[in-house]
Design an enzyme around this catalytic site. Structure first.
Site, PDB file in Angstrom:
ATOM      1  N   TYR A   1       4.993  -8.050  16.075  1.00  0.00           N
ATOM      2  CA  TYR A   1       5.028  -6.868  15.130  1.00  0.00           C
ATOM      3  C   TYR A   1       5.563  -5.894  16.147  1.00  0.00           C
ATOM      4  CZ  TYR A   1       3.423  -3.080  12.128  1.00  0.00           C
ATOM      5  OH  TYR A   1       3.253  -1.816  11.318  1.00  0.00           O
TER       6      TYR A   1
ATOM      7  N   PHE B   1       0.972  -1.325   0.102  1.00  0.00           N
ATOM      8  CA  PHE B   1       0.070  -0.048  -0.025  1.00  0.00           C
ATOM      9  C   PHE B   1       0.924   1.371  -0.062  1.00  0.00           C
ATOM     10  CE2 PHE B   1      -1.874   2.610   3.752  1.00  0.00           C
ATOM     11  CZ  PHE B   1      -2.621   3.606   2.581  1.00  0.00           C
TER      12      PHE B   1
ATOM     13  N   ALA C   1      10.663   2.242   8.048  1.00  0.00           N
ATOM     14  CA  ALA C   1       9.215   2.468   8.422  1.00  0.00           C
ATOM     15  C   ALA C   1       9.044   1.824   9.721  1.00  0.00           C
ATOM     16  CB  ALA C   1       8.194   2.013   7.405  1.00  0.00           C
TER      17      ALA C   1
ATOM     18  N   ARG D   1      -8.345  -3.703   8.718  1.00  0.00           N
ATOM     19  CA  ARG D   1      -7.879  -2.338   9.233  1.00  0.00           C
ATOM     20  C   ARG D   1      -9.352  -1.143   9.107  1.00  0.00           C
ATOM     21  NH1 ARG D   1      -1.857  -0.869   7.198  1.00  0.00           N
ATOM     22  NH2 ARG D   1      -2.190  -2.442   5.708  1.00  0.00           N
TER      23      ARG D   1
ATOM     24  N   ASN E   1       8.262  -9.316  -1.411  1.00  0.00           N
ATOM     25  CA  ASN E   1       8.057 -11.014  -1.725  1.00  0.00           C
ATOM     26  C   ASN E   1       6.465 -11.283  -1.924  1.00  0.00           C
ATOM     27  OD1 ASN E   1       6.635 -10.444   0.788  1.00  0.00           O
ATOM     28  ND2 ASN E   1       7.811 -12.237   1.858  1.00  0.00           N
TER      29      ASN E   1
HETATM   30  N1  LIG Z   1      -0.190   1.404   7.000  1.00  0.00           N
HETATM   31  C1  LIG Z   1      -0.119   1.945   8.130  1.00  0.00           C
HETATM   32  O1  LIG Z   1      -1.108   2.489   8.713  1.00  0.00           O
HETATM   33  C2  LIG Z   1       1.252   1.593   8.925  1.00  0.00           C
HETATM   34  C3  LIG Z   1       1.452   2.260  10.286  1.00  0.00           C
HETATM   35  C4  LIG Z   1       2.439   2.042  10.797  1.00  0.00           C
HETATM   36  C5  LIG Z   1       3.510   1.192  10.294  1.00  0.00           C
HETATM   37  N2  LIG Z   1       3.455   1.209   8.890  1.00  0.00           N
HETATM   38  C6  LIG Z   1       4.613   0.324   8.132  1.00  0.00           C
HETATM   39  O2  LIG Z   1       4.694   0.765   6.805  1.00  0.00           O
HETATM   40  C7  LIG Z   1       5.165  -0.432   5.986  1.00  0.00           C
HETATM   41  C8  LIG Z   1       4.083  -0.338   5.026  1.00  0.00           C
HETATM   42  O3  LIG Z   1       2.995  -0.748   5.256  1.00  0.00           O
HETATM   43  P1  LIG Z   1       1.654  -1.056   4.331  1.00  0.00           P
HETATM   44  O4  LIG Z   1       0.499  -0.476   5.009  1.00  0.00           O
HETATM   45  O5  LIG Z   1       2.137  -0.368   3.258  1.00  0.00           O
HETATM   46  O6  LIG Z   1       1.364  -2.461   4.496  1.00  0.00           O
HETATM   47  P2  LIG Z   1       1.530  -3.387   3.356  1.00  0.00           P
HETATM   48  O7  LIG Z   1       1.073  -4.937   3.715  1.00  0.00           O
HETATM   49  O8  LIG Z   1       0.664  -3.089   2.153  1.00  0.00           O
HETATM   50  O9  LIG Z   1       2.820  -3.554   2.591  1.00  0.00           O
HETATM   51  C9  LIG Z   1       4.088  -4.176   3.026  1.00  0.00           C
HETATM   52  C10 LIG Z   1       4.847  -4.945   2.009  1.00  0.00           C
HETATM   53  O10 LIG Z   1       5.930  -5.485   2.352  1.00  0.00           O
HETATM   54  C11 LIG Z   1       5.911  -6.480   1.781  1.00  0.00           C
HETATM   55  N3  LIG Z   1       6.602  -7.838   2.689  1.00  0.00           N
HETATM   56  C12 LIG Z   1       6.260  -8.372   3.545  1.00  0.00           C
HETATM   57  N4  LIG Z   1       7.027  -9.226   4.031  1.00  0.00           N
HETATM   58  C13 LIG Z   1       8.099  -9.141   3.333  1.00  0.00           C
HETATM   59  C14 LIG Z   1       9.350  -9.918   3.200  1.00  0.00           C
HETATM   60  N5  LIG Z   1       9.791 -10.804   4.206  1.00  0.00           N
HETATM   61  N6  LIG Z   1      10.426  -9.618   2.238  1.00  0.00           N
HETATM   62  C15 LIG Z   1       9.857  -8.782   1.049  1.00  0.00           C
HETATM   63  N7  LIG Z   1       8.687  -8.231   1.334  1.00  0.00           N
HETATM   64  C16 LIG Z   1       7.980  -8.186   2.227  1.00  0.00           C
HETATM   65  C17 LIG Z   1       4.488  -7.126   1.344  1.00  0.00           C
HETATM   66  O11 LIG Z   1       4.361  -8.101   0.349  1.00  0.00           O
HETATM   67  C18 LIG Z   1       3.834  -5.640   1.142  1.00  0.00           C
HETATM   68  O12 LIG Z   1       4.064  -5.294  -0.295  1.00  0.00           O
HETATM   69  C19 LIG Z   1       5.281  -1.694   7.067  1.00  0.00           C
HETATM   70  O13 LIG Z   1       6.547  -1.819   7.395  1.00  0.00           O
HETATM   71  C20 LIG Z   1       4.278  -1.087   8.119  1.00  0.00           C
HETATM   72  O14 LIG Z   1       4.823  -1.796   9.309  1.00  0.00           O
HETATM   73  C21 LIG Z   1       2.317   0.976   8.168  1.00  0.00           C
END
Ligand SMILES: NC(=O)c1ccc[n+]([C@@H]2O[C@H](COP(=O)([O-])OP(=O)(O)OC[C@H]3O[C@@H](n4cnc5c(N)ncnc54)[C@H](O)[C@@H]3O)[C@@H](O)[C@H]2O)c1
Length: 350
Positions: free
Chosen positions: A157, A23, A126, A198, A44
């Protein structure tokens, strides 16, 4: 949606975006390519999707490598920047394989730190407001050390992300690595997962389907939601800030709302006839969440600009297309509301 990005012009960089098919990561890839950077996206595809980056796959400055960050990565050529977003972010996703989540946070960050060190690249982690756990201090400044249950179902997490922050600062202290840590608060927008529990995506999809809106707990618990364009602008401003600005820096919208108020706002925006359905609160669910963003304001000149109503309209337009494309059929299903022209225009401008 057009937003003003007040980031000074700079030379074109080669940037790795880990988790770039997710995302937030896919929006970062879009932004960097628009700025003229070369982007290497690794993912991945665990929770991310090629759909999020499909329009970029033919871009001459974009490449995608399917790779798991728990494994070391060999990358040829120079590298200037690394964004580490690779990690499942929603409770159902990260609790599916808690050991795998912990490994992604710790080994993944370690592998990317090693790569950044080898290439003398700047790296941004992040991190998350979840490092504050179920906070006893409200609102949460960066100086608050948190209140995390180390053995609960969310700990893989929360503790994984805390350990990743520790690694970032240890690499800085030991090797002088150029690091940035962003503590991201709840973010919403187009390309969120449809069914990952979410709040905003859940409410919108349920409202568009005319299904009951599931509110966990009494609905009086609060969250502060930041639209993804605002967040990406903040991440980029942090990445391009002077080396002395390492963070951790809270990035989020300080406009705090109760979960019930958000549900009612979604109902108003979608003009849905859905009703609210209250269910028990999950274990360790934080009761209040609101960032103190004075550090981001002072050091980056950043604050969110997009009001909730506007962000919701863009997100609803995105999900209206998704739901219309994949609507289940059956006698008890109402047809999804089609997005209006203004909503469609907003969604396409994402
Ligand atoms: N969306 C939020 O509200 C929020 C809030 C706090 C922190 N974050 C952090 O921001 C980052 C992105 O979040 P998001 O909401 O876009 O989530 P998301 O799940 O859409 O994106 C995470 C991405 O990481 C990839 N991924 C997961 N494990 C992996 C691995 N072992 N190797 C390679 N790729 C891997 C997934 O396939 C996915 O594309 C995350 O690290 C999350 O912890 C997000």
């Amino acid at each position: 949606m057009t937003i003003q990005i007040s980031i000074p012009a700079r030379r074109s960089l080669r940037t790795l975006v880990a988790g770039g098919a997710g995302f937030i990561g896919s929006h970062i890839c879009d932004t960097l390519l628009r700025r003229g950077d070369t982007v290497v996206c690794i993912d991945n595809l665990h929770t991310g999707s090629l759909r999020n980056i499909r329009p970029l796959l033919n871009h001459p400055n974009f490449s995608f490598i399917e790779h798991d960050v728990r494994e070391p990565l060999d990358l040829e050529g120079r590298l200037d920047r690394v964004y580490n977003l690779a990690c499942p972010a929603s409770p159902p996703h990260y609790q599916q394989d808690p050991v795998g989540t912990m490994k992604t946070c710790v080994l993944g960050t370690l592998n990317l730190l090693e790569l950044a060190r080898e290439k003398s690249a700047r790296i941004l982690q992040a991190s998350t407001s979840e490092v504050y756990g179920d906070p006893e201090v409200h609102p949460q400044p960066e100086t608050y050390v948190g209140h995390v249950n180390t053995i609960g179902p969310r700990a893989c997490y929360d503790e994984g992300k805390r350990a990743a922050e520790t690694l970032m600062f240890d690499y800085q202290r030991m090797y002088g690595l150029d690091i940035k840590v962003a503590r991201i608060f709840n973010t919403y927008g187009p390309r969120m997962h449809e069914n990952d529990g979410r709040v905003v995506s859940n409410f919108i999809v349920q409202a568009l389907r005319g299904a009951p809106i599931t509110v966990y707990g009494s609905g009086s618990q609060t969250r502060s939601f930041c639209f993804v364009d605002d967040l990406v602008r903040g991440l980029e401003m942090l990445m391009e800030s002077p080396a002395s600005v390492t963070g951790p820096i809270n990035l989020g919208n300080p406009h705090e709302m109760s979960i019930e108020a958000i549900a009612r706002e979604v109902l108003a925006c979608t003009q849905s006839a859905s009703t609210l359905e209250f269910k028990p609160l999950p274990v360790d669910d934080p009761k209040r969440r609101k960032p103190v963003i004075t550090t981001a304001e002072r050091l980056l000149g950043w604050r969110p600009q997009i009001p909730l109503r506007k962000g919701l309209e863009a997100t609803i337009a995105y999900f209206a297309l998704e739901v219309a494309g994949r609507a289940p059929s059956g006698p008890n299903r109402r047809p999804p509301r089609r997005p209006g022209r203004a909503q469609l225009a907003l969604a396409r401008s994402q």
